[in-house]
Design an enzyme around this catalytic site. Structure first.
Site, PDB file in Angstrom:
ATOM      1  N   THR A  42     -32.257   0.204  39.244  1.00 29.46           N
ATOM      2  CA  THR A  42     -32.666   1.503  38.704  1.00 29.46           C
ATOM      3  C   THR A  42     -32.477   1.589  37.192  1.00 29.46           C
ATOM      4  OG1 THR A  42     -30.516   2.578  39.111  1.00 29.46           O
ATOM      5  CG2 THR A  42     -32.146   2.649  40.877  1.00 29.46           C
TER       6      THR A  42
ATOM      7  N   LEU B  84     -34.710   5.950  35.720  1.00 31.92           N
ATOM      8  CA  LEU B  84     -35.260   6.805  36.775  1.00 31.92           C
ATOM      9  C   LEU B  84     -34.709   6.302  38.117  1.00 31.92           C
ATOM     10  CD1 LEU B  84     -38.925   7.090  35.467  1.00 31.92           C
ATOM     11  CD2 LEU B  84     -37.132   8.829  35.359  1.00 31.92           C
ATOM     12  N   HIS B  85     -33.480   6.695  38.395  1.00 31.42           N
ATOM     13  CA  HIS B  85     -32.768   6.144  39.546  1.00 31.42           C
ATOM     14  C   HIS B  85     -33.448   6.489  40.872  1.00 31.42           C
ATOM     15  CE1 HIS B  85     -29.435   5.067  36.907  1.00 31.42           C
ATOM     16  NE2 HIS B  85     -29.402   6.313  36.464  1.00 31.42           N
ATOM     17  N   ASP B  86     -33.460   7.770  41.200  1.00 30.90           N
ATOM     18  CA  ASP B  86     -33.907   8.184  42.534  1.00 30.90           C
ATOM     19  C   ASP B  86     -35.375   7.867  42.838  1.00 30.90           C
ATOM     20  OD1 ASP B  86     -31.359   9.087  43.039  1.00 30.90           O
ATOM     21  OD2 ASP B  86     -31.795  11.164  42.520  1.00 30.90           O
TER      22      ASP B  86
END
Length: 320
Positions: A192, A236-238
């Site tokens: 991520t 932009l992890h999620d």
């Protein structure tokens, strides 16, 4: 083929973007429901944020409130990164929608029992709701096609030197999920942090349609914390957990045996991946390790373009 999914989340700037990414692709992802869990902020705040996002894009999906805090101990929030509201930045109007009366775990159970095919769970917050479901209804595991989660990190953490936030908030829950036997794909910090959007791309979003502008404004605030931490670009992890379902070819992964540390003084919340070539345990997690960043950003921009066009069409229909 459309994949039925349930998004379990704690919005959260990147949670909101992940929801939008999924909403842009109803031909691929059928969102059966959204459940919320205390994490980036308190349960009431993040549930309100989820409802505001759905209201902004005029999409009525059932939202069920889940656990207020972890299985053990008290809730640690991500206020430093996400602000007092959990989604600081743009000022969104109050939502027209309200959460349903059924709690998150019972809601997920109802969906699993009613579905003609196994459902994919997409937890992008602490794993408290999912662990509670598995512990209360172990017979439902066969009705779960898999879990695409955002959490953890094999190489390093972000709350501590070893633990990523979502796992750190409730490591006992994460341990239950990782040992459940359900197929898991893990979007951890290893991938991520590579799925970063840069300042010029954020500025470009703000020259486009209403949904793109909203995301640009969300990222304006969210990137402040990343810059304080020394990151170049905003991770932009999620959205990675959704992007993997949409375009798995964008990612490189390794099957690893991953366990969750719950006792260590310095390592509580660490996702411990066995990188040895020979081990006495079978790999249990598909760990995403790399991403085609440019293609990932194109996927996001294309999704927001779809939502921008849909927003304008809905607005014009409302005026006529």
């Amino acid at each position: 083929m459309t994949i039925p999914i349930i998004i379990d989340c704690d919005p959260g700037h990147d949670d909101a973007i992940a929801i939008l990414l999924a909403l842009a692709h109803p031909e691929q992802l059928q969102i059966k429901g959204i459940t919320t869990v205390g994490g980036n902020q308190t349960l009431e705040k993040i549930t309100n944020n989820a409802l505001k996002i759905l209201s902004f894009v005029d999409t009525d999906i059932p939202v069920a409130k889940g656990a207020k805090g972890p299985l053990l101990g008290t809730l640690v929030t991500g206020e430093e990164a996400h602000g007092e509201s959990g989604m600081d930045g743009p000022v969104l109007p109050p939502s027209r929608f309200r959460p349903i009366e059924t709690g998150a775990v019972e809601f997920i159970r109802e969906i699993l029992l009613a579905s003609d095919e196994p459902v994919t769970l997409v937890p992008i917050g602490p794993l408290t709701n999912i662990a509670t479901l598995i512990r209360a209804y172990p017979e439902l595991k066969s009705r779960i096609a898999g879990i695409s989660l955002m959490g953890g990190g094999i190489a390093y953490g972000n709350v501590t030197r070893t633990a990523e936030f979502n796992i750190y908030v409730d490591p006992e829950a994460a341990q239950i999920v990782f040992e459940s036997g359900i197929p898991i794909t893990m979007s951890g910090l290893d991938v991520t942090d590579k799925a970063a959007i840069f300042d010029d791309e954020i500025e470009a979003l703000k020259t486009r349609g209403p949904v793109s502008v909203l995301v640009g404004e969300l990222l304006d605030f969210y990137s402040i914390f990343g810059k304080k931490m020394g990151y170049h670009g905003n991770a932009l992890h999620d959205p990675c957990a959704i992007a993997w379902l949409l375009q798995p070819q964008l990612f490189q992964s390794k099957m690893l045996d991953v366990t969750v540390e719950t006792q260590g003084i310095y390592t509580r919340g660490m996702t411990v991946g066995d990188l040895r070539t020979k081990t006495d345990r079978q790999p249990n997690v598909n760990v995403l390790m790399d991403v085609d960043r440019d293609a990932f950003i194109r996927l996001l921009f294309d999704a927001l373009a779809i939502l921008d066009a849909r927003y304008v069409q809905q607005a014009s229909q409302g005026e006529s």
